[in-house]
Write a protein that holds these residues in place. Structure first.
Motif, PDB file in Angstrom:
ATOM      1  N   TYR A 104       0.809  -1.222   0.000  1.00  0.00           N
ATOM      2  CA  TYR A 104       0.000   0.000   0.000  1.00  0.00           C
ATOM      3  C   TYR A 104       0.841   1.269   0.000  1.00  0.00           C
ATOM      4  CZ  TYR A 104      -3.207   3.622   1.638  1.00  0.00           C
ATOM      5  OH  TYR A 104      -3.936   4.770   1.770  1.00  0.00           O
ATOM      6  N   HIS A 105       1.880   1.342   0.823  1.00  0.00           N
ATOM      7  CA  HIS A 105       2.613   2.602   0.951  1.00  0.00           C
ATOM      8  C   HIS A 105       3.199   3.089  -0.378  1.00  0.00           C
ATOM      9  CE1 HIS A 105       2.939   1.917   5.531  1.00  0.00           C
ATOM     10  NE2 HIS A 105       2.025   2.822   5.279  1.00  0.00           N
ATOM     11  N   PRO A 106       3.928   2.265  -1.123  1.00  0.00           N
ATOM     12  CA  PRO A 106       4.399   2.777  -2.421  1.00  0.00           C
ATOM     13  C   PRO A 106       3.286   2.929  -3.447  1.00  0.00           C
ATOM     14  CG  PRO A 106       5.069   0.487  -2.120  1.00  0.00           C
ATOM     15  CD  PRO A 106       4.506   0.941  -0.812  1.00  0.00           C
ATOM     16  N   GLU A 134      -1.370 -11.762   8.755  1.00  0.00           N
ATOM     17  CA  GLU A 134      -0.450 -11.158   9.736  1.00  0.00           C
ATOM     18  C   GLU A 134      -0.323  -9.661   9.483  1.00  0.00           C
ATOM     19  OE1 GLU A 134       2.485 -10.582  12.723  1.00  0.00           O
ATOM     20  OE2 GLU A 134       1.092 -12.241  12.386  1.00  0.00           O
ATOM     21  N   SER A 135      -0.344  -9.256   8.221  1.00  0.00           N
ATOM     22  CA  SER A 135      -0.130  -7.854   7.874  1.00  0.00           C
ATOM     23  C   SER A 135      -1.313  -6.953   8.200  1.00  0.00           C
ATOM     24  CB  SER A 135       0.206  -7.735   6.383  1.00  0.00           C
ATOM     25  OG  SER A 135      -0.916  -8.030   5.572  1.00  0.00           O
ATOM     26  N   LEU A 136      -2.431  -7.558   8.593  1.00  0.00           N
ATOM     27  CA  LEU A 136      -3.612  -6.762   8.956  1.00  0.00           C
ATOM     28  C   LEU A 136      -3.673  -6.457  10.453  1.00  0.00           C
ATOM     29  CD1 LEU A 136      -6.233  -8.506   6.650  1.00  0.00           C
ATOM     30  CD2 LEU A 136      -5.164  -6.266   6.328  1.00  0.00           C
ATOM     31  N   LYS A 137      -2.644  -6.850  11.179  1.00  0.00           N
ATOM     32  CA  LYS A 137      -2.577  -6.519  12.601  1.00  0.00           C
ATOM     33  C   LYS A 137      -2.191  -5.055  12.775  1.00  0.00           C
ATOM     34  CE  LYS A 137      -1.447 -11.221  14.113  1.00  0.00           C
ATOM     35  NZ  LYS A 137      -0.460 -12.096  14.790  1.00  0.00           N
ATOM     36  N   ASP A 138      -2.761  -4.416  13.779  1.00  0.00           N
ATOM     37  CA  ASP A 138      -2.595  -2.973  13.962  1.00  0.00           C
ATOM     38  C   ASP A 138      -1.140  -2.542  14.138  1.00  0.00           C
ATOM     39  OD1 ASP A 138      -5.315  -2.667  13.760  1.00  0.00           O
ATOM     40  OD2 ASP A 138      -5.665  -2.519  15.923  1.00  0.00           O
ATOM     41  N   LYS A 139      -0.289  -3.429  14.652  1.00  0.00           N
ATOM     42  CA  LYS A 139       1.089  -3.027  14.957  1.00  0.00           C
ATOM     43  C   LYS A 139       1.888  -2.633  13.718  1.00  0.00           C
ATOM     44  CE  LYS A 139       2.917  -7.788  14.979  1.00  0.00           C
ATOM     45  NZ  LYS A 139       3.625  -8.802  15.793  1.00  0.00           N
ATOM     46  N   TYR A 140       1.414  -3.011  12.543  1.00  0.00           N
ATOM     47  CA  TYR A 140       2.136  -2.684  11.315  1.00  0.00           C
ATOM     48  C   TYR A 140       1.668  -1.374  10.691  1.00  0.00           C
ATOM     49  CZ  TYR A 140       3.583  -7.565  11.645  1.00  0.00           C
ATOM     50  OH  TYR A 140       4.093  -8.770  12.079  1.00  0.00           O
ATOM     51  N   TRP A 141       0.728  -0.692  11.328  1.00  0.00           N
ATOM     52  CA  TRP A 141       0.112   0.491  10.735  1.00  0.00           C
ATOM     53  C   TRP A 141       0.254   1.709  11.622  1.00  0.00           C
ATOM     54  CZ3 TRP A 141      -1.588   0.016   5.821  1.00  0.00           C
ATOM     55  CH2 TRP A 141      -1.736  -1.298   5.342  1.00  0.00           C
ATOM     56  N   ASN A 142       0.238   2.884  11.006  1.00  0.00           N
ATOM     57  CA  ASN A 142       0.286   4.125  11.761  1.00  0.00           C
ATOM     58  C   ASN A 142      -1.008   4.354  12.522  1.00  0.00           C
ATOM     59  OD1 ASN A 142       2.904   4.895  10.850  1.00  0.00           O
ATOM     60  ND2 ASN A 142       2.007   5.528   8.900  1.00  0.00           N
ATOM     61  N   SER A 143      -2.105   3.832  11.983  1.00  0.00           N
ATOM     62  CA  SER A 143      -3.409   3.952  12.631  1.00  0.00           C
ATOM     63  C   SER A 143      -4.370   2.928  12.034  1.00  0.00           C
ATOM     64  CB  SER A 143      -3.987   5.357  12.443  1.00  0.00           C
ATOM     65  OG  SER A 143      -4.282   5.588  11.070  1.00  0.00           O
ATOM     66  N   GLU A 162      -8.225   2.263   5.168  1.00  0.00           N
ATOM     67  CA  GLU A 162      -8.137   2.933   3.873  1.00  0.00           C
ATOM     68  C   GLU A 162      -7.360   2.083   2.879  1.00  0.00           C
ATOM     69  OE1 GLU A 162      -8.196   5.122   0.580  1.00  0.00           O
ATOM     70  OE2 GLU A 162      -9.512   5.308   2.330  1.00  0.00           O
ATOM     71  N   ALA A 163      -6.305   1.415   3.353  1.00  0.00           N
ATOM     72  CA  ALA A 163      -5.515   0.553   2.476  1.00  0.00           C
ATOM     73  C   ALA A 163      -6.363  -0.575   1.919  1.00  0.00           C
ATOM     74  CB  ALA A 163      -4.322  -0.018   3.247  1.00  0.00           C
ATOM     75  N   VAL A 164      -7.134  -1.220   2.772  1.00  0.00           N
ATOM     76  CA  VAL A 164      -7.986  -2.325   2.336  1.00  0.00           C
ATOM     77  C   VAL A 164      -9.053  -1.822   1.375  1.00  0.00           C
ATOM     78  CG1 VAL A 164      -9.628  -4.082   3.086  1.00  0.00           C
ATOM     79  CG2 VAL A 164      -7.548  -3.674   4.412  1.00  0.00           C
ATOM     80  N   GLY A 203       8.237   1.643   5.051  1.00  0.00           N
ATOM     81  CA  GLY A 203       7.418   2.198   3.974  1.00  0.00           C
ATOM     82  C   GLY A 203       7.799   3.606   3.562  1.00  0.00           C
ATOM     83  N   ASN A 204       8.008   4.492   4.529  1.00  0.00           N
ATOM     84  CA  ASN A 204       8.334   5.877   4.197  1.00  0.00           C
ATOM     85  C   ASN A 204       9.687   5.979   3.503  1.00  0.00           C
ATOM     86  OD1 ASN A 204       5.945   6.895   5.258  1.00  0.00           O
ATOM     87  ND2 ASN A 204       6.820   7.214   7.280  1.00  0.00           N
ATOM     88  N   GLU A 205      10.675   5.272   4.063  1.00  0.00           N
ATOM     89  CA  GLU A 205      12.025   5.315   3.500  1.00  0.00           C
ATOM     90  C   GLU A 205      12.037   4.742   2.077  1.00  0.00           C
ATOM     91  OE1 GLU A 205      12.431   5.096   7.973  1.00  0.00           O
ATOM     92  OE2 GLU A 205      11.191   4.133   6.434  1.00  0.00           O
TER      93      GLU A 205
END
Length: 266
Positions: A50-52, A78-87, A93-95, A246-248
């Motif tokens: 999602y980020h790029p 696993e990637s849908l767990k909150d710890k991987y997201w800013n909020s 929104e990504a989904v 993601g940002n980097e």
């Protein structure tokens, strides 16, 4: 930064009437074999995609998703767990974005790209353990990597995706390897150990990606701290370490694409 880059891209005369196309090659696998006898649920790691992708979309690029046989990609649970997201809002929104994007919902077959890959200005491969099940063994991946590299087009590989570079021909000491001498990054051995021990509770067939890249003559670099954001750009190749990069990664990746688009056409 992303919005500023977007304005630069959109105002560039290079864009003309048609949007530059970015090829996003994704895994279509939903499981990964562990310890040779157990299947673990996996797929595409959502925020690594999602980020790029959202930055590319906002910058006016045409996103074309592709998978083996055109199968719809699975989102790694696993990637849908909150710890991987800013909020939670960012995750939702990504989904929503992916569920509403026609090309993500109906990706084109990787097999069909072989004759038509000249139309793309960049190749992006998001991470997720799924690619270790299918893309790592897909005959189209080395063809695409070699073609984009030989044309100097931007290649972006996230987390586990740098493992795909090992599909390219290489001698015992990296002779003939197209990325020999390049600086690169990927998931680290420490992070692999953590994932295998505490997340998956088992080991896949191919691991220690960093060692595999170094064996082919790449200059591997990583963050001193596991699970911290880190990405590297060397010429047209951009690689990153984990879901927290993601940002980097996005900043370096968009910068590499912009540099490619600014090259004079002959």
């Amino acid at each position: 930064m992303i919005l500023i880059l977007g304005l630069v891209f959109l105002q560039s005369p290079i864009f003309g009437k048609s949007k530059p196309k970015v090829l996003i090659a994704m895994s279509a696998a939903n499981t990964l074999l562990l310890d040779g006898n157990r299947q673990h649920p996996t797929g595409v790691f959502v925020n690594e995609l999602y980020h790029p992708v959202i930055a590319l979309d906002r910058s006016g690029f045409d996103l074309v998703f592709a998978t083996p046989e055109g199968k719809k990609a699975t989102l790694d649970p696993e990637s849908l767990k909150d710890k991987y997201w800013n909020s939670k809002e960012e995750k939702e929104e990504a989904v929503r974005f992916l569920n509403s994007h026609p090309s993500f919902q109906k990706p084109i077959p990787l097999e069909s790209i072989a004759k038509d890959h000249q139309i793309y200005i960049s190749l992006l491969v998001p991470g997720g353990q799924g690619l270790m099940s299918d893309l790592l063994y897909d005959k189209n991946i080395p063809v695409l990597l070699a073609s984009f590299q030989n044309q100097g087009k931007t290649i972006g590989l996230v987390c586990h995706a740098p493992a795909l570079l090992t599909t390219l021909p290489s001698g015992t000491n990296g002779e003939g390897f197209l990325f020999q001498g390049y600086q690169g990054n990927s998931v680290t051995k420490t992070e692999e150990w953590f994932i295998e021990t505490f997340v998956m509770k088992g080991s896949p067939k191919v691991r220690k990606i960093s060692d595999l890249l170094k064996e082919r003559g790449m200059k591997y670099e990583s963050s001193f701290f596991p699970a911290s954001g880190y990405a590297i750009r060397d010429r047209n190749l951009v690689t990153s370490q984990n879901p927290f990069s993601g940002n980097e990664f996005t900043k370096l990746y968009l910068g590499a694409i912009n540099d490619y688009l600014q090259k004079p056409a002959f």
